[in-house]
Design a protein around this motif. Sequence first.
Motif, mmCIF file in Angstrom:
data_model
loop_
_atom_site.group_PDB
_atom_site.id
_atom_site.type_symbol
_atom_site.label_atom_id
_atom_site.label_comp_id
_atom_site.label_asym_id
_atom_site.label_seq_id
_atom_site.Cartn_x
_atom_site.Cartn_y
_atom_site.Cartn_z
ATOM 1 N N ALA A 239 54.216 -16.822 -65.214
ATOM 2 C CA ALA A 239 54.424 -16.125 -66.485
ATOM 3 C C ALA A 239 55.063 -17.101 -67.462
ATOM 4 C CB ALA A 239 55.312 -14.894 -66.300
ATOM 5 N N VAL A 240 54.930 -16.803 -68.745
ATOM 6 C CA VAL A 240 55.519 -17.621 -69.805
ATOM 7 C C VAL A 240 56.337 -16.702 -70.703
ATOM 8 C CG1 VAL A 240 55.087 -19.098 -71.799
ATOM 9 C CG2 VAL A 240 53.647 -19.299 -69.755
ATOM 10 N N VAL A 241 57.585 -17.066 -70.913
ATOM 11 C CA VAL A 241 58.472 -16.292 -71.779
ATOM 12 C C VAL A 241 58.805 -17.145 -72.995
ATOM 13 C CG1 VAL A 241 60.703 -15.134 -71.980
ATOM 14 C CG2 VAL A 241 59.424 -15.041 -69.813
ATOM 15 N N GLU A 242 58.479 -16.656 -74.173
ATOM 16 C CA GLU A 242 58.779 -17.380 -75.405
ATOM 17 C C GLU A 242 60.186 -17.029 -75.877
ATOM 18 O OE1 GLU A 242 57.255 -17.539 -80.041
ATOM 19 O OE2 GLU A 242 55.743 -17.328 -78.455
ATOM 20 N N LEU A 243 60.987 -18.050 -76.180
ATOM 21 C CA LEU A 243 62.364 -17.860 -76.640
ATOM 22 C C LEU A 243 62.588 -18.617 -77.940
ATOM 23 C CD1 LEU A 243 64.239 -18.443 -73.250
ATOM 24 C CD2 LEU A 243 63.747 -16.240 -74.322
ATOM 25 N N ALA A 244 63.506 -18.119 -78.748
ATOM 26 C CA ALA A 244 63.859 -18.824 -79.987
ATOM 27 C C ALA A 244 64.670 -20.071 -79.689
ATOM 28 C CB ALA A 244 64.640 -17.893 -80.919
ATOM 29 N N GLU A 245 65.471 -20.020 -78.633
ATOM 30 C CA GLU A 245 66.251 -21.175 -78.212
ATOM 31 C C GLU A 245 66.600 -21.008 -76.741
ATOM 32 O OE1 GLU A 245 69.853 -21.428 -80.436
ATOM 33 O OE2 GLU A 245 70.555 -19.448 -79.826
ATOM 34 N N LEU A 246 66.952 -22.130 -76.108
ATOM 35 C CA LEU A 246 67.333 -22.109 -74.703
ATOM 36 C C LEU A 246 68.852 -22.059 -74.581
ATOM 37 C CD1 LEU A 246 64.931 -24.885 -73.335
ATOM 38 C CD2 LEU A 246 64.638 -22.407 -73.145
ATOM 39 N N PRO A 247 69.371 -21.280 -73.648
ATOM 40 C CA PRO A 247 70.826 -21.269 -73.453
ATOM 41 C C PRO A 247 71.282 -22.597 -72.856
ATOM 42 C CG PRO A 247 69.732 -19.998 -71.725
ATOM 43 C CD PRO A 247 68.667 -20.382 -72.708
ATOM 44 N N LYS A 248 72.323 -23.172 -73.453
ATOM 45 C CA LYS A 248 72.785 -24.485 -73.023
ATOM 46 C C LYS A 248 74.295 -24.514 -72.899
ATOM 47 C CE LYS A 248 68.877 -26.606 -75.423
ATOM 48 N NZ LYS A 248 68.425 -27.378 -76.598
ATOM 49 N N THR A 249 74.771 -25.440 -72.078
ATOM 50 C CA THR A 249 76.208 -25.658 -71.966
ATOM 51 C C THR A 249 76.672 -26.463 -73.161
ATOM 52 O OG1 THR A 249 76.034 -27.779 -70.802
ATOM 53 C CG2 THR A 249 75.936 -25.772 -69.457
ATOM 54 N N ALA A 250 77.993 -26.671 -73.245
ATOM 55 C CA ALA A 250 78.551 -27.469 -74.339
ATOM 56 C C ALA A 250 78.033 -28.895 -74.317
ATOM 57 C CB ALA A 250 80.078 -27.475 -74.256
ATOM 58 N N THR A 251 77.603 -29.393 -73.160
ATOM 59 C CA THR A 251 77.091 -30.751 -73.049
ATOM 60 C C THR A 251 75.598 -30.841 -73.314
ATOM 61 O OG1 THR A 251 76.728 -30.515 -70.675
ATOM 62 C CG2 THR A 251 78.860 -31.382 -71.371
ATOM 63 N N GLY A 252 74.969 -29.704 -73.628
ATOM 64 C CA GLY A 252 73.544 -29.706 -73.913
ATOM 65 C C GLY A 252 72.662 -29.507 -72.704
ATOM 66 N N LYS A 253 73.242 -29.238 -71.543
ATOM 67 C CA LYS A 253 72.447 -29.003 -70.338
ATOM 68 C C LYS A 253 71.955 -27.553 -70.317
ATOM 69 C CE LYS A 253 74.736 -32.476 -67.492
ATOM 70 N NZ LYS A 253 75.479 -32.745 -66.223
ATOM 71 N N ILE A 254 70.772 -27.380 -69.778
ATOM 72 C CA ILE A 254 70.178 -26.049 -69.715
ATOM 73 C C ILE A 254 70.943 -25.177 -68.721
ATOM 74 C CG2 ILE A 254 68.076 -24.741 -69.272
ATOM 75 C CD1 ILE A 254 67.927 -26.609 -71.673
ATOM 76 N N ARG A 255 71.269 -23.967 -69.129
ATOM 77 C CA ARG A 255 71.936 -23.007 -68.253
ATOM 78 C C ARG A 255 70.857 -22.220 -67.504
ATOM 79 N NH1 ARG A 255 76.521 -19.811 -71.364
ATOM 80 N NH2 ARG A 255 77.101 -19.380 -69.189
ATOM 81 N N ARG A 256 70.379 -22.811 -66.443
ATOM 82 C CA ARG A 256 69.285 -22.211 -65.693
ATOM 83 C C ARG A 256 69.672 -20.866 -65.084
ATOM 84 N NH1 ARG A 256 64.954 -25.871 -64.536
ATOM 85 N NH2 ARG A 256 65.390 -27.919 -65.435
ATOM 86 N N ASN A 257 70.936 -20.728 -64.712
ATOM 87 C CA ASN A 257 71.359 -19.447 -64.153
ATOM 88 C C ASN A 257 71.222 -18.327 -65.181
ATOM 89 O OD1 ASN A 257 73.474 -20.780 -65.568
ATOM 90 N ND2 ASN A 257 74.985 -19.409 -64.674
ATOM 91 N N VAL A 258 71.511 -18.632 -66.451
ATOM 92 C CA VAL A 258 71.362 -17.631 -67.514
ATOM 93 C C VAL A 258 69.886 -17.323 -67.744
ATOM 94 C CG1 VAL A 258 71.753 -17.167 -69.969
ATOM 95 C CG2 VAL A 258 73.529 -18.289 -68.614
ATOM 96 N N LEU A 259 69.054 -18.372 -67.711
ATOM 97 C CA LEU A 259 67.618 -18.146 -67.894
ATOM 98 C C LEU A 259 67.053 -17.259 -66.791
ATOM 99 C CD1 LEU A 259 66.173 -21.581 -69.064
ATOM 100 C CD2 LEU A 259 66.222 -19.431 -70.330
ATOM 101 N N ARG A 260 67.496 -17.478 -65.566
ATOM 102 C CA ARG A 260 67.002 -16.640 -64.471
ATOM 103 C C ARG A 260 67.306 -15.169 -64.721
ATOM 104 N NH1 ARG A 260 69.495 -20.902 -61.409
ATOM 105 N NH2 ARG A 260 67.934 -22.393 -60.718
ATOM 106 N N GLU A 261 68.517 -14.920 -65.238
ATOM 107 C CA GLU A 261 68.894 -13.536 -65.527
ATOM 108 C C GLU A 261 68.073 -12.975 -66.684
ATOM 109 O OE1 GLU A 261 73.039 -13.741 -66.302
ATOM 110 O OE2 GLU A 261 73.582 -14.337 -64.256
ATOM 111 N N LEU A 262 67.793 -13.819 -67.697
ATOM 112 C CA LEU A 262 67.053 -13.362 -68.878
ATOM 113 C C LEU A 262 65.626 -12.976 -68.533
ATOM 114 C CD1 LEU A 262 68.193 -15.923 -71.633
ATOM 115 C CD2 LEU A 262 68.709 -13.481 -71.551
#
Length: 509
Positions: free
Chosen positions: A479-502
Motif C-alpha cells: 500500500a502507499v500512504v501519501e503524507l504532507a510531511e514525514l514525522p522526524k526527530t529533532a536530528t532529522g531522522k525518520i520516526r518510523r515508530n510513529v509512521l507505523r502507528e499512523l
Amino acid sequence: MIQSVPAFNAAEYLVDRNVAEGGGARTAVVTPDRTLSYAELADEVRRVAGGLRALGVRPEERVLLCMADDVELFTGILATLYLGAVAVPCSTMLTGGELGTLVADSRARIVLGSTAFAGTVRAAVERAPDVERVLFTDEWDRLREAGSVTAPYPAWPDSPALWLYTSGTTGLPKAAMHRHADIRFVAENYGQGVLGITAADRFLSVAKLFFAYGIGNSMFFPLSVGGTALLEPARPAPGLIADRAAEHGATLLFGTPSFWGPLLAADVPRECFGSVRLAVSAGEALPARLYHGMRERFGIEVLDGIGSTEMLHIFLSNRPGRVRPASSGTPVPGYEVEIRDESGAVIDVPDVPGELYVRGDSAATGYWCRAEVSRRVFLGEWTRTGDSYVRNTDGTYTCLGRFNDMLKAGGIWVTPSEVEERLLEHPDVAEAVVVGVPDSDELDKPVACVVPMPGRHVDAAELIAWCRQTLAGFKRPRAVVELAELPKTATGKIRRNVLRELVAAAPTP
C-alpha cells in the motif's frame, strides 16, 4: 604514586591556540547580528567563564544550555569547557516537560537559555529541584561583567567536557559523556583527515550546535584550523541556507537527507552555492537520487557518512572524488569497523548483512547513570551502533537501516532502504519511507509512506508497479500512504515508530 598527565583543555585548543599562533585577527564566528575575530572570541569566552565562575560553577559540574545557535550559545559552551566544567547543550525543540527530564537527569545547578525559549526553560526547571540559577540571553551583559578568567582550567585529556543527550524516541533519554580529548580527535581525524579543512574554509551547518553532528560542523572543525563558523539561529529552510551560503561565501555545507530533498525541490538559484567546495550528509543514509541531484543541480559533491552521538561525529565516510553513491564509504582515519551477526561473531565476507560495530578514541565513556544500557552498547573498545550494514566487495559499507527496522514479507527479509531508493527514483516522489505494518493475520507487509513533489500527487497503483519493474515482487509495497510531511526527530531522522502507528489501519491487499 599518581602518574602525571599533561593538561589539555579543549577550549584552549580551539580558541586560545589560534590567538597564540598569530591568528587573532582572523574571523572566527559570523551570525546574522555579530562577527567576532579570534581575539574577540577569546575575550568573550574568558568573560563568560568569569560570569559562570561568579555563579559558583566548579570543574566537572554540569552547565545545561537551551539556546539558539548564536554568539551566546557558542561562547557559553566554550566558557564552560574553559572552566573545566561540563557543557550540556540541549535541543530547543523539546517541550518544557521533555527538557525538564534532561535538566533533572543532569543534576545541573546552572541553566542558560535563550530569552525566546524562556517559557520552555522555566517549565523545565520546575521539574528540577537541583537548579539554583537560570540565566537568559537578555541578562548576558550582566554575566559578562563579573570579571574574566585569565587562564583555562588544567583539565586532562580524559576529563569530562561534554554531555550530549540522545533523542530518546525509542526509550528514556540518556547522556553520552565525552572527554576533552574526543573533541580534538574528531576535528583532526575527520575534519582535517577526510574533509581537508583549512583556515580558509567557512562552515555552514543545517544541524544545530546541540547535536553531535552540528557542534562538530560549526565549532570543533572550524576552530581547530582557524576557520570561520557561520551560525544561523533560525530554522534551516532551504531558501534561508542558500541565502546564507551566498552572503558569507560558505565553502563547506553540512546537511541531512531530510534537507537535501526539500532543497532540490525548492526554487533556489544554482549560483547561491557557487562558493561551496564540498557538502557532507549524515543522520541517515543518503539515497543515490539525492547525491546525483545535488551534483546535477548545484555542481556539489555530497559526501555521505555515518556518525553517532556515542562516537561524537562521523566515523565512516565517502571521500572527495571517490564517492560510491548509496554507501557510507570507508572508515575514517583512527577508526575501525566490524559487521557482526546476532551472536556477536564477526562476519568477514562481503555482501552478508549484520550489525555495525565501531572502535575509535572518540567513543563516549558511557551513558550518565545508565549502567545497564552502557554495558550493552560499550563493549570494551567496541561500540554497538544498532545499524544494519553490509560490506561491499570494493571495501565500502552500505547501510540497510536500523538493525530493528528490517522486516519480513512472505517470510523473506526486506531491507526498507532498497525499496525507498526505488521509490525516490520516481519523478513524483520527494521523500519515501517503508515500514512494516501487520495485516489481518498479524504478518508484516511493506507499506510506503510518501511525500510528493510540490504541486503533485502520487498514484498508489503506479508506484507499486514502478517498484515491481526493478524489485522482486515480495519487496513491493502493499500500500502507499501519501503524507504532507514525514514525522522526524529533532536530528532529522525518520520516526518510523510513529509512521507505523499512523498507517496501521492502511488497507493492504
